[in-house]
Design an enzyme around this catalytic site. Structure first.
Site, mmCIF file in Angstrom:
data_model
loop_
_atom_site.group_PDB
_atom_site.id
_atom_site.type_symbol
_atom_site.label_atom_id
_atom_site.label_comp_id
_atom_site.label_asym_id
_atom_site.label_seq_id
_atom_site.Cartn_x
_atom_site.Cartn_y
_atom_site.Cartn_z
ATOM 1 N N LYS A 1 -2.826 -4.758 -11.446
ATOM 2 C CA LYS A 1 -3.283 -4.199 -10.164
ATOM 3 C C LYS A 1 -4.206 -3.012 -10.413
ATOM 4 O O LYS A 1 -3.885 -2.123 -11.207
ATOM 5 C CB LYS A 1 -2.093 -3.785 -9.297
ATOM 6 C CG LYS A 1 -2.503 -3.327 -7.894
ATOM 7 C CD LYS A 1 -1.303 -3.213 -6.985
ATOM 8 C CE LYS A 1 -1.694 -2.693 -5.601
ATOM 9 N NZ LYS A 1 -2.639 -3.608 -4.909
ATOM 10 N N HIS B 1 4.137 -2.708 -8.889
ATOM 11 C CA HIS B 1 3.318 -3.916 -8.935
ATOM 12 C C HIS B 1 3.060 -4.329 -10.382
ATOM 13 O O HIS B 1 3.333 -3.577 -11.316
ATOM 14 C CB HIS B 1 1.980 -3.695 -8.220
ATOM 15 C CG HIS B 1 2.088 -3.692 -6.729
ATOM 16 N ND1 HIS B 1 2.390 -2.547 -6.020
ATOM 17 C CD2 HIS B 1 1.952 -4.686 -5.817
ATOM 18 C CE1 HIS B 1 2.429 -2.835 -4.727
ATOM 19 N NE2 HIS B 1 2.170 -4.122 -4.569
#
Length: 240
Positions: free
Chosen positions: A135, A131
């Site tokens: 995040k 990600h």
């Protein structure tokens, strides 16, 4: 239909708002965040979509139950006590909770369960997720769900090995879970089933975050027509 977005100022909250404005199904779209409390709301919503933070869960559950409003929860990073609170709320209102709102990702959840059930103890299992560098939680909620689906297919819980370093030979039966953070990666998940002769890979990559916004809106349309209880995206997509 009147929609309330809990966590409007966040990335997903904004995307859901933009997508909802393009859909005539939604007659009123309001939002709640740190600067816009529920006391500012002019209308009682008919459904709530929550993409905020685990620390905001108590507030959204209290509001939804107090007003009898169906709730979609897309927030991740929950601890055990958060999940227990969601289970309790689902005894009073319809609640749909999902770690990932995309069709493709929920197909992956179904597939990894099937593969695990077929291979059982014939493969080492490693889960990798990637990600963007902003995040907050690791591993991702979707990676946690992948492991849960794998264990369901195996018919048993396994030890989870989060990353590796130093002298640490792989233990038989463990499930490796690895998180990568960098750049602007929307979301990539891969389950690897590996033995001496071959590897089976099941993967999914999201190209645009709007896929999660569209899924959240579909979940909201679904949950408003359901009786009290706890639901998941597989119910929306008919994957049960």
């Amino acid at each position: 239909m009147k929609l309330l977005i809990w966590g409007l100022s966040g990335t997903m909250g904004n995307l859901i708002s933009v997508a909802a404005q393009k859909d005539s199904h939604w007659s009123n779209i309001a939002g709640v965040d740190a600067k816009n409390p529920t006391s500012n709301l002019k209308h009682t919503p008919e459904v709530i979509i929550d993409f905020s933070h685990p620390s905001a869960l108590e507030g959204v559950l209290d509001y939804a139950m107090a007003h009898g409003v169906p709730l979609v929860i897309g927030t991740t990073g929950f601890e055990k006590e958060h999940l227990e609170a969601i289970d309790q709320a689902a005894k009073h209102i319809p609640v749909l909770q999902a770690t990932n709102m995309s069709l493709g990702m929920n197909i992956l959840f179904s597939l990894v369960e099937q593969v695990a059930g077929m291979l059982k103890n014939k493969a080492d299992i490693e889960v990798i997720e990637s990600h963007h560098n902003r995040k907050m939680d690791a591993p991702s909620g979707s990676a946690v769900t992948i492991v849960e689906c794998i264990e369901k297919g195996l018919g048993e819980a396994r030890k989870h090995q989060h990353g590796r370093e130093g002298q640490c030979p792989r233990e038989k039966g463990e499930i490796g879970v690895h998180a990568i953070r960098g750049g602007n990666i929307v979301g990539f998940h891969e389950a690897n089933f590996i033995n001496e002769l071959e590897t089976v890979k099941v993967s999914h990559e999201a190209h645009d975050r709007s896929v999660f916004a569209q899924g959240a809106l579909e979940a909201a349309k679904f949950v408003v027509n359901q009786p009290t209880g706890l639901y998941h995206m597989k119910d929306v997509l008919g994957l049960t």
